[in-house]
Design a protein around this motif. Structure first.
Motif, PDB file in Angstrom:
ATOM      1  N   LEU B  90      89.709  96.852  17.116  1.00  0.00           N
ATOM      2  CA  LEU B  90      88.520  96.513  16.285  1.00  0.00           C
ATOM      3  C   LEU B  90      88.581  95.302  15.326  1.00  0.00           C
ATOM      4  O   LEU B  90      87.626  94.854  15.691  1.00  0.00           O
ATOM      5  CB  LEU B  90      88.374  97.869  15.317  1.00  0.00           C
ATOM      6  N   ALA B  91      89.629  94.912  15.053  1.00  0.00           N
ATOM      7  CA  ALA B  91      89.788  93.675  14.454  1.00  0.00           C
ATOM      8  C   ALA B  91      89.659  92.528  15.473  1.00  0.00           C
ATOM      9  O   ALA B  91      89.004  91.600  15.146  1.00  0.00           O
ATOM     10  CB  ALA B  91      91.221  93.551  13.522  1.00  0.00           C
ATOM     11  N   LEU B  92      90.227  92.686  16.406  1.00  0.00           N
ATOM     12  CA  LEU B  92      90.302  91.425  17.605  1.00  0.00           C
ATOM     13  C   LEU B  92      88.812  91.283  18.176  1.00  0.00           C
ATOM     14  O   LEU B  92      88.309  90.422  18.400  1.00  0.00           O
ATOM     15  CB  LEU B  92      91.327  91.839  18.414  1.00  0.00           C
ATOM     16  N   LEU B 170      91.524  98.951  24.891  1.00  0.00           N
ATOM     17  CA  LEU B 170      90.600  99.332  23.849  1.00  0.00           C
ATOM     18  C   LEU B 170      89.729  98.203  23.628  1.00  0.00           C
ATOM     19  O   LEU B 170      88.452  98.146  23.451  1.00  0.00           O
ATOM     20  CB  LEU B 170      91.196 100.063  22.726  1.00  0.00           C
ATOM     21  N   LEU B 171      90.493  96.851  23.543  1.00  0.00           N
ATOM     22  CA  LEU B 171      89.708  95.447  23.117  1.00  0.00           C
ATOM     23  C   LEU B 171      88.790  95.533  24.495  1.00  0.00           C
ATOM     24  O   LEU B 171      87.639  94.951  24.187  1.00  0.00           O
ATOM     25  CB  LEU B 171      90.408  94.689  22.884  1.00  0.00           C
ATOM     26  N   GLN B 172      89.310  95.644  25.604  1.00  0.00           N
ATOM     27  CA  GLN B 172      88.410  95.412  26.590  1.00  0.00           C
ATOM     28  C   GLN B 172      87.257  96.393  26.758  1.00  0.00           C
ATOM     29  O   GLN B 172      86.162  95.821  27.201  1.00  0.00           O
ATOM     30  CB  GLN B 172      89.210  95.544  27.892  1.00  0.00           C
ATOM     31  N   ALA B 173      87.451  97.652  26.266  1.00  0.00           N
ATOM     32  CA  ALA B 173      86.298  98.639  26.243  1.00  0.00           C
ATOM     33  C   ALA B 173      85.359  98.176  25.179  1.00  0.00           C
ATOM     34  O   ALA B 173      83.925  97.937  25.356  1.00  0.00           O
ATOM     35  CB  ALA B 173      86.747 100.025  25.850  1.00  0.00           C
ATOM     36  N   LEU B 174      85.830  97.469  24.047  1.00  0.00           N
ATOM     37  CA  LEU B 174      84.972  97.048  23.022  1.00  0.00           C
ATOM     38  C   LEU B 174      84.201  95.693  23.441  1.00  0.00           C
ATOM     39  O   LEU B 174      82.998  95.583  23.130  1.00  0.00           O
ATOM     40  CB  LEU B 174      85.673  96.775  21.852  1.00  0.00           C
ATOM     41  N   GLY B 299      85.770  92.258   2.212  1.00  0.00           N
ATOM     42  CA  GLY B 299      87.393  92.335   2.111  1.00  0.00           C
ATOM     43  C   GLY B 299      87.820  92.720   3.452  1.00  0.00           C
ATOM     44  O   GLY B 299      89.044  92.549   3.732  1.00  0.00           O
ATOM     45  N   GLN B 300      86.901  92.837   4.406  1.00  0.00           N
ATOM     46  CA  GLN B 300      87.314  93.273   5.888  1.00  0.00           C
ATOM     47  C   GLN B 300      88.153  92.138   6.504  1.00  0.00           C
ATOM     48  O   GLN B 300      89.127  92.489   7.079  1.00  0.00           O
ATOM     49  CB  GLN B 300      86.032  93.865   6.687  1.00  0.00           C
ATOM     50  N   ALA B 306      95.510  90.415   7.420  1.00  0.00           N
ATOM     51  CA  ALA B 306      96.992  90.845   7.188  1.00  0.00           C
ATOM     52  C   ALA B 306      97.258  91.909   8.355  1.00  0.00           C
ATOM     53  O   ALA B 306      98.287  91.679   8.599  1.00  0.00           O
ATOM     54  CB  ALA B 306      96.778  91.739   5.797  1.00  0.00           C
ATOM     55  N   LEU B 307      96.338  92.731   8.808  1.00  0.00           N
ATOM     56  CA  LEU B 307      96.822  93.714   9.978  1.00  0.00           C
ATOM     57  C   LEU B 307      97.125  92.856  10.879  1.00  0.00           C
ATOM     58  O   LEU B 307      98.498  93.083  11.624  1.00  0.00           O
ATOM     59  CB  LEU B 307      95.623  94.602  10.264  1.00  0.00           C
ATOM     60  N   VAL B 308      96.286  92.275  11.324  1.00  0.00           N
ATOM     61  CA  VAL B 308      97.016  91.339  12.803  1.00  0.00           C
ATOM     62  C   VAL B 308      98.102  90.391  12.761  1.00  0.00           C
ATOM     63  O   VAL B 308      99.062  90.536  13.469  1.00  0.00           O
ATOM     64  CB  VAL B 308      95.789  90.223  13.099  1.00  0.00           C
TER      65      VAL B 308
END
Lengths: 204, 558
Positions: B90-92, B170-174, B299-300, B306-308
Motif C-alpha cells: 500500500l505504501a509503495l 500485491l503491489l502489482q495488483a494495486l 502523518g501517513q 519509516a515502514l519502507v
C-alpha cells in the motif's frame, strides 16, 4: 473463375449459420454487401482457409481448393488492420510474403524496393509497422499482396478510416490488379469503395 | 508490377517441422511423460507405504507433532508475511515516486532470487547468537531471551523470503487498478476506509487466495530453512521428516505416508485457492508506475517512510552481512585455497546440474505452451498447462522421494543422481518459466498466426521469424530462472546428492552444520555472486529499454 458453391458455415454453439454461393471471374471485382454480422468477414475467412466450411465447395478454375491449407490456396488477403507483423520491419514483412524463410533472390529484393518506391514508401524498408501511419501500413500490406502474385485478392474493409489521398493510391493499385486479371472479392461498408472498384454486387 | 500466373512466391513444403503435429505432440508427450513420472512416483510411494494406515502417523506422537508444527509454522508465516507485505504494498503504491523506490523493488527481487541457504547464512550473521542485531539488542535488553534457532528463526526467514514476494504481487495488483477508477477516487477525495473499499480491496481481493496459497505452500514445503534453523525435533516439518526417514532411518514406509500427507494438504490448498478463483501470477512481471495520487491522512507519509525504511533494512541486513563476512573469508589465504579445492569443484557440479535444468525448463515450457495453443478448444487443451503447474501442488521432495524409492538401489553413482536432480529441478522450474514465457507467447495472436498461415510461414520459418524475435528476451529470462532456481536447490539434491561431492548449496550447508561460519560466509558470497552474474548476464538481454521488469523469486523447493 472463383466459384463458391453452396458453401455453408455455422460457428460452434450458434443455431443458425450462412450459406454462400457466387462466382467471380478473373479481372472482376465482386463487392459483398451487408450489415455488420451478416457474414462478410466469415465468407472471406472461408475463402482464405482460416475457417473450415461445414459443407459446400470452393473452386478455382474448376479445381477444388476448400480442402487446401491457407498457404496452398491461390489467395491473398488485406484486412482493415493486423496485416503486418509488428515486430518485423517493412522489408521483412513484404519479403516473408515472397519466401517464408526470407531467402530472397535479387529479383525479389529488387521487386520489393521498386514496389516501395511506387507506393511512395521509398526508404521505409527498415521501419517497423508501429512507425507508419494507417495509410502507409495499408500500402505495405497491399504491396505485399500484389507482389505475391496470387490470383484471388480478398479485401476486408481495407480502406476504412484512410484519408482521401491514400484511398486514391490504393484505388489505383487495386484497379491495376483487376486489369492484370486478379479476381477481387471486396467486403466494404463504404459506398465509394464499391462504386470505384466493384463490377458486381452481392447482398448478404 | 508483376502479373498473376507467374508466381514470385516460393513453395513452403520444405520448411522443417511444418506439420501442425510438431506444435502439438512434443508438448503433449512431455505433459504425459510428466504425468507418468508423477504417477510412478506416487505409486511407488503407495507401495512403499504398505497398508497405508494413517493411524501409524496419528498414533505416533512425534509424527503427529511434525504435522501439527508444519501447518502451524506455515500459517504463522503466511500471517506475518502478508501482515508485513500489505502495508508495504500500500505504501509503495501510494508513493510511486521517491528516491530509492526502484532500488527497493530491486532489493525485493534480489531477496527472492537468493538461494535459501545463502540467505540463511546471512540471517545467522545478523540475528544469530553473536549476530549484529542480537548484540545490539543485548546492549539494551540483556535478558531478551532471543534464540534464532527454532520457530523464531523459521518465521524470520520465511518472512524475509515471502514478504517481498507477496508485497510485489500485491503491489502489482494495486498498480493494475484502472486509471479512470483512480481518477474518480481522487476527484471524490476518498480516504482510508472508503479508498480501501472502493479501490484497493477490489484490486487485492482476486489475487489474495493465490498469494496465500503460494506463500503457504512455500512455507509448508520449506526445507533448507528448517534444516538450518529448525533446531531439533520440536521444530521439524514434514519435508525434513521425509528427508530424515529416507536418508537416516531408511524407513520408506514412513517417508511415503508423510509425503502423501504433504501432498494431500498442498493439493487441497491449491484446490481451495482455485475454487476461490485464485487469480495471481507466481511472479510479478512488470511494474507500472501509477501517476495519480489520492489524498492520505495526516502523518501517513512519515509512517510509510519509516515502514519502507525498516523493511529495506530488514532485507538489506543479511546481504550486507554475507558480503561483509564473505569478502575477508574469500580473500584470506585459506579462502583462496578453498576456492581452488572446494568452491571451484562445487561450482562445476552446480553448473553441471543447473544449466541443463534451466535449458530443459525453457524447452519444456515452450513446448507446453505450443501444445496448449494447438489443442485450444479441444477436450485435452488444459492438459499441457495443468501438467506444467503440477510441481506447485506436488512438492519436489515428494516427487523425489517417490523416484528415490522407485529407483532404489539405483541411482548408484553420483552422476546418475545428478541427472535425476537436474530433471526434477527442471520440472520444478517449469511453472515459473511458464509464467515468464506465457505472456510473450500469447502476444503472437490469432491475427499474426493467420497472416503467417496465409504466407506459408510454417515450421522452422515460423519459429525464426515470428516467435524467436518476440521470445528471445523472455527465453533468456526464463533460462536465468531455471538456472538460478536449480543452482540454489537444496531440497532434491539432499536426497540424491553425495555428501562427498557437494554442490555449492550442499557445501554451504555442510559448513554451516560444522559451525565454520567464516567459510560458510565465503561460500555464500561466492554462490551469490555467481547467481548474480548468471542472472545479470541473461536478464540483461531481457530488459527492453525504458521498461523496468521485475523478476525472480526464490526457489520454491529450496
Amino acid at each position: 473463375m472463383l466459384e463458391i458453391r453452396q458453401l455453408s458455415f455455422c460457428y460452434p454453439g450458434q443455431s443458425s449459420g450462412w450459406t454462400f454461393g457466387f462466382s467471380v471471374a478473373p479481372g472482376e471485382c465482386l463487392a459483398i454487401q451487408g450489415p455488420s454480422g451478416s457474414g462478410k468477414s466469415t465468407l472471406l475467412g472461408l475463402i482464405a482457409g482460416f475457417l473450415a466450411p461445414d459443407r459446400g465447395e470452393i473452386l478455382w478454375q474448376g479445381q477444388a481448393i476448400h480442402n487446401l491449407s491457407p498457404w496452398q490456396r491461390p489467395v491473398t488477403s488485406v484486412f482493415q488492420d493486423h496485416n503486418l507483423f509488428e515486430h518485423l520491419d517493412v522489408f521483412t514483412n513484404i519479403g516473408l510474403g515472397l519466401h517464408p524463410g526470407m531467402k530472397l533472390n535479387p529479383e525479389q529484393a529488387s521487386a520489393i524496393n521498386q514496389g516501395l518506391t511506387r507506393v511512395g514508401l521509398e526508404g521505409f524498408g527498415q521501419r517497423r509497422p508501429g512507425e507508419l501511419s494507417g495509410g502507409q501500413r495499408q500500402r505495405v500490406a497491399l504491396l505485399r499482396s500484389i507482389l505475391r502474385r496470387q490470383l484471388v485478392l480478398l479485401l476486408d474493409e481495407p480502406l476504412t478510416g484512410l484519408d482521401t489521398q491514400t484511398r486514391s493510391t490504393l484505388y489505383r493499385m487495386l484497379t491495376e490488379e483487376k486489369a492484370r486479371g486478379v479476381a477481387l472479392v471486396l467486403a466494404s461498408h463504404d459506398e465509394e469503395d464499391r462504386r470505384v472498384l466493384a463490377d458486381r454486387h452481392w447482398n448478404l | 508490377m508483376p502479373s498473376p500466373g507467374k508466381p514470385m512466391t516460393e513453395t513452403v513444403s520444405a520448411a522443417v517441422f511444418s506439420h501442425p503435429r510438431w506444435r502439438f505432440w512434443p508438448g503433449m508427450l512431455i505433459a504425459l511423460s510428466f504425468l507418468v513420472l508423477v504417477l510412478a512416483g506416487l505409486v511407488s510411494l503407495l507401495q512403499a507405504a504398505g497398508s497405508l494406515d494413517p493411524s501409524n502417523v496419528l498414533g505416533n506422537r512425534y509424527l503427529r507433532g511434525v504435522v501439527t508444527f508444519t501447518v502451524w509454522q506455515a500459517l504463522l508465516s503466511v500471517l506475518m508475511s502478508l501482515g508485513l507485505a500489505l502495508p508495504i504494498a500500500l505504501a509503495l503504491a501510494r508513493h510511486s515516486r521517491f528516491p530509492g523506490r526502484s532500488a527497493l523493488l530491486r532489493l525485493m527481487e534480489l531477496s527472492l532470487v537468493l538461494p535459501t541457504i545463502v540467505a540463511v547464512s546471512g540471517i545467522i550473521v545478523v540475528y544469530g547468537r553473536q549476530g549484529w542485531f542480537t548484540s545490539a539488542v543485548s546492549a539494551w535488553l540483556p535478558d531478551h531471551g532471543w534464540n534464532l534457532y527454532g520457530l523464531n528463526g523459521i518465521l524470520l526467514a520465511h518472512v524475509f523470503f515471502n514478504a517481498p514476494l507477496a508485497a510485489r504481487i500485491l503491489l502489482q495488483a494495486l498498480e493494475s487498478v484502472p486509471e479512470p477508477r483512480l481518477r474518480i477516487a481522487a476527484q471524490l477525495g476518498l480516504q482510508s476506509v472508503w479508498l480501501w473499499r472502493a479501490v484497493q480491496w477490489p484490486a487485492l481481493k482476486p489475487v489474495l487466495p493465490g498469494v496465500i496459497a503460494l506463500v503457504f505452500t512455500l512455507c509448508f514445503t520449506s526445507f533448507a530453512i528448517i534444516m538450518t534453523l529448525g533446531g531439533g525435533p520440536s521444530a521439524t516439518t514434514l519435508e525434513v521428516a521425509i528427508y530424515q526417514s529416507l536418508r537416516f532411518e531408511m524407513d520408506f514406509s514412513q517417508a511415503a505416508i508423510l509425503a502423501l500427507i504433504q501432498l494431500a494438504i498442498c493439493a487441497s490448498l491449491w484446490w481451495l485457492a482455485f475454487r476461490c478463483r485464485a487469480d495471481t501470477g507466481l511472479l510479478p512481471t512488470s511494474a507500472r508506475t501509477p501517476h495519480l495520487q489520492v489524498p492520505g491522512w495526516p502523518g501517513q507519509t512519515l509512517i510509510n517512510g519509516a515502514l519502507v525504511g525498516l523493511f529495506s533494512a530488514f532485507l538489506l541486513a543479511p546481504l550486507v552481512a554475507t558480503t561483509a563476512r564473505g569478502l575477508p573469508a574469500l580473500f584470506s589465504p585459506e579462502g583462496l585455497a578453498a576456492i581452488q579445492n572446494q568452491l571451484l569443484p562445487a561450482t562445476g557440479r552446480s553448473l553441471l546440474i543447473a544449466v541443463p535444468a534451466g535449458l530443459g525448463s525453457v524447452v519444456i515450457a515452450l513446448l507446453t505452451l505450443a501444445a496448449a495453443r494447438q489443442s485450444e478448444g479441444r477436450w485435452h487443451s488444459g492438459l499441457p498447462v495443468v501438467t506444467g503447474y503440477l510441481p506447485l501442488i506436488i512438492p519436489p521432495l515428494v516427487l523425489g522421494t517417490g523416484l528415490f524409492i522407485l529407483l532404489r538401489p539405483s541411482p548408484g553413482t553420483p552422476s546418475e543422481g545428478w541427472v535425476l536432480v537436474s530433471l526434477i529441478n527442471s520440472l520444478m522450474a517449469v511453472p515459473f518459466v511458464l509464467q515468464v514465457l506465457r505472456g510473450p507467447f500469447l502476444s503472437v495472436d490469432a491475427h499474426t498466426l493467420r497472416q503467417a498461415d496465409q504466407l506459408g510461414i510454417l515450421g522452422w520459418h515460423r519459429w525464426r521469424w515470428i516467435f524467436w524475435p518476440l521470445l528471445r528476451r523472455p527465453m533468456a529470462l526464463g533460462l536465468a530462472y531455471g538456472i538460478t532456481l536449480s543452482m540454489g536447490d537444496f531440497g532434491v539434491i539432499a536426497i540424491f546428492g553425495s555428501p562427498g561431492q557437494p554442490t555449492l548449496p550442499v557445501l554451504l550447508y555442510q559448513q554451516l552444520g560444522s559451525y565454520r561460519v567464516e567459510s560458510a560466509a565465503g561460500t555464500a558470497l561466492w554462490l551469490l555472486a555467481l547467481l548474480l552474474i548468471i542472472f545479470a548476464g541473461l536478464s540483461g538481454l531481457t530488459r527492453p529499454k525504458g521498461v523496468f521488469r521485475t523478476i525472480q523469486r526464490r526457489s520454491p523447493y529450496a
